[in-house]
Design a protein around this motif. Sequence first.
Motif, mmCIF file in Angstrom:
data_model
loop_
_atom_site.group_PDB
_atom_site.id
_atom_site.type_symbol
_atom_site.label_atom_id
_atom_site.label_comp_id
_atom_site.label_asym_id
_atom_site.label_seq_id
_atom_site.Cartn_x
_atom_site.Cartn_y
_atom_site.Cartn_z
ATOM 1 N N ALA A 109 -15.754 -18.830 1.224
ATOM 2 C CA ALA A 109 -16.665 -18.857 2.515
ATOM 3 C C ALA A 109 -16.022 -17.926 3.671
ATOM 4 O O ALA A 109 -15.057 -18.372 3.967
ATOM 5 N N THR A 110 -16.803 -17.403 5.270
ATOM 6 C CA THR A 110 -16.162 -17.367 5.954
ATOM 7 C C THR A 110 -16.475 -17.722 7.396
ATOM 8 O O THR A 110 -15.897 -17.697 8.326
ATOM 9 N N SER A 111 -17.623 -18.855 7.216
ATOM 10 C CA SER A 111 -17.557 -20.092 8.493
ATOM 11 C C SER A 111 -18.196 -19.292 10.105
ATOM 12 O O SER A 111 -17.426 -19.574 10.976
ATOM 13 N N ALA A 112 -19.073 -18.473 9.803
ATOM 14 C CA ALA A 112 -18.888 -17.356 10.913
ATOM 15 C C ALA A 112 -19.958 -17.900 11.977
ATOM 16 O O ALA A 112 -19.513 -17.578 12.647
ATOM 17 N N ALA A 113 -20.227 -19.314 11.564
ATOM 18 C CA ALA A 113 -21.510 -19.814 12.322
ATOM 19 C C ALA A 113 -20.232 -20.536 13.577
ATOM 20 O O ALA A 113 -20.891 -20.657 14.537
ATOM 21 N N VAL A 114 -19.275 -21.111 12.913
ATOM 22 C CA VAL A 114 -18.992 -22.309 13.719
ATOM 23 C C VAL A 114 -18.342 -21.387 14.234
ATOM 24 O O VAL A 114 -17.265 -21.287 15.566
ATOM 25 N N PHE A 115 -16.972 -19.674 13.938
ATOM 26 C CA PHE A 115 -16.629 -18.965 14.674
ATOM 27 C C PHE A 115 -17.784 -18.634 15.889
ATOM 28 O O PHE A 115 -16.750 -18.121 17.251
ATOM 29 N N ARG A 116 -18.415 -18.257 15.573
ATOM 30 C CA ARG A 116 -19.206 -17.245 16.838
ATOM 31 C C ARG A 116 -19.878 -18.928 17.902
ATOM 32 O O ARG A 116 -19.449 -18.254 19.404
ATOM 33 N N ARG A 117 -20.070 -19.418 17.497
ATOM 34 C CA ARG A 117 -18.997 -21.361 18.534
ATOM 35 C C ARG A 117 -17.858 -21.176 19.433
ATOM 36 O O ARG A 117 -18.341 -21.101 20.370
ATOM 37 N N LEU A 118 -17.215 -20.470 18.502
ATOM 38 C CA LEU A 118 -16.001 -20.772 19.233
ATOM 39 C C LEU A 118 -15.227 -19.124 20.538
ATOM 40 O O LEU A 118 -14.919 -19.752 21.439
ATOM 41 N N CYS A 119 -16.460 -18.169 20.104
ATOM 42 C CA CYS A 119 -16.003 -16.911 20.970
ATOM 43 C C CYS A 119 -17.052 -17.436 22.362
ATOM 44 O O CYS A 119 -16.936 -16.669 22.824
ATOM 45 N N GLY A 120 -18.232 -18.280 21.678
ATOM 46 C CA GLY A 120 -19.021 -18.500 22.873
ATOM 47 C C GLY A 120 -18.070 -19.229 23.792
ATOM 48 O O GLY A 120 -18.704 -19.359 24.965
ATOM 49 N N GLN A 121 -17.400 -20.145 22.830
ATOM 50 C CA GLN A 121 -16.925 -21.251 24.181
ATOM 51 C C GLN A 121 -16.112 -20.211 25.220
ATOM 52 O O GLN A 121 -15.870 -21.033 25.837
ATOM 53 N N ALA A 122 -15.545 -19.847 24.881
ATOM 54 C CA ALA A 122 -14.128 -18.750 25.526
ATOM 55 C C ALA A 122 -14.499 -17.516 26.647
ATOM 56 O O ALA A 122 -15.556 -17.296 26.252
ATOM 57 N N ARG A 123 -13.887 -17.680 27.008
ATOM 58 C CA ARG A 123 -13.922 -16.688 28.731
ATOM 59 C C ARG A 123 -13.843 -15.117 28.136
ATOM 60 O O ARG A 123 -14.910 -14.672 27.892
ATOM 61 N N HIS A 124 -12.977 -15.225 27.383
ATOM 62 C CA HIS A 124 -13.001 -13.541 26.325
ATOM 63 C C HIS A 124 -12.212 -14.117 24.517
ATOM 64 O O HIS A 124 -12.023 -15.415 24.837
ATOM 65 N N SER A 125 -12.787 -13.348 23.865
ATOM 66 C CA SER A 125 -12.082 -13.061 22.319
ATOM 67 C C SER A 125 -11.977 -11.875 21.580
ATOM 68 O O SER A 125 -12.591 -11.131 22.168
ATOM 69 N N TYR A 126 -10.270 -11.888 21.388
ATOM 70 C CA TYR A 126 -10.538 -10.112 20.178
ATOM 71 C C TYR A 126 -9.685 -10.952 19.544
ATOM 72 O O TYR A 126 -8.679 -11.685 19.232
ATOM 73 N N TRP A 127 -9.704 -10.021 18.643
ATOM 74 C CA TRP A 127 -8.646 -9.928 16.947
ATOM 75 C C TRP A 127 -8.090 -8.533 16.802
ATOM 76 O O TRP A 127 -8.704 -7.510 16.954
#
Length: 475
Positions: A412-430
């Motif tokens: 499982a990817t837990s994409a919904a949780v990761f989406r929320r983390l990226c939304g909280q951050a100022r920037h997000s890069y992978w």
Amino acid sequence: MNLLDRTVEFTAALRRANVPVSSAETVDAARAVGAIGWADRDALRAAFAATMCKRPLYRSAFDSLFDLYFPPRIGDGVVLPDEGGPAGEQQPGEQRNGDPSELTPQEIEALRRAMRDQLRDALLDGDDEKLRDLARRSVSAFGAAQNGPGQRSYFIYRVLRAMSPETLIADLLAAMLGDDDRGGLEERIARQTIADRIRAFEEMISSEVRRRMAEERGIEAVERTAVKPLADQVDFLRASQRDLVELRRQVYPLARRLATRLTARRRLGRAGRLDFRRTVRASLATGGVPIETKHRPHKPHKPELVVLCDVSGSVSSFAHFTLMLTHALREQFSKVRAFAFIDTTDEVTRFLRGLELGDMMARIASEADLVWFDGHSDYGHAIEVFAEKYPDAVGPRTSLLVLGDARNNYRATSAAVFRRLCGQARHSYWLNPEPRSYWGSGDSATTAYADLVDEMVECRNVEQLQHFIERLLPT
């Protein structure tokens, strides 16, 4: 082939090795050679290097190719006496018939001992000329093997096994130091000096073997393996321990640039709070209509950074690099929190303070809680644990940096949780160390994560990391 044609071929070989050489620089090199001539090979090398090497990074590839295209000698390099003339002095390992394989085993052993004695003396004196001569003669004596009728190959390991320079360290230390100097600073300096001279001798042997193989097989066949990738083009997933040492030197300036770019991006990306008084004052020039608003300047600050690193076995070399980068970034950001994961997540910020890089990696491997179930990558569970255990880690001032290949073993990817983390951050890069063509293949979960971050970047080497940093600030 004349020397001008050889210079043009040398320029083409440099380009094939990813050393940028323009046509104008080739012309400059030819003019420099016209001024100093071809007689002095060291001066020729210096002239070519001054006109063709823009950065010290390119010098290793340049030297390897220069030795192939402008060799110091041909064949064994032995000057045979003219017919009927006096014979020159013959050194051990130089056979008049050019075939050392005709020696008996007893003669070969005697030759090996004599040359090792000469090697010990040359290393003790630090005489580069004697070391070069020994490298040439040892390759002639011990490095050749017959592949077939009239065909020979040369092997570095055979020469090093016969000469065994590392076994001379004890004798060299005894000759360089007295009993009172043992165990102190003098011994450490002596050991480093000996190691440097042995390393130089091994490189001379490698260069000599490449030259012989170029004569046997042709320069083009040898240059592909003679030139190592440039340090900024070494693939993180295939980096050796020596490559990682060089990467460590390049990481710290990159960390400073990354911090500068993220700060500038934050400053340009969001205006300060509205300055009402200045806005009203400016509107008087347009009849009281506030056409242009005025804002208060940003307060200077260092950005905050959260780094989430995959340290599983499949990306072990990349994990070393990411931890080096994180270790360097801690000096550039006001607040750095580092988290490592395999199939669960643990904060490793505590290991970044006051430790050498090697000690930091050893403590993370032994003390951090990174395995939950079977020790195989599980991005989904790692992201869930990260969000649950560290809910305050990512905030509106945070830059989130994820480093990993997104190989999730079909879990499982837990994409919904990761989406929320990226939304909280100022920037997000992978930063992904795999080639872009591999993304989404097999158990890769890049398709689930790529659209959630500001950008997922192919980052297989330092050069690509530099390009990513340059793109962070709009031109």
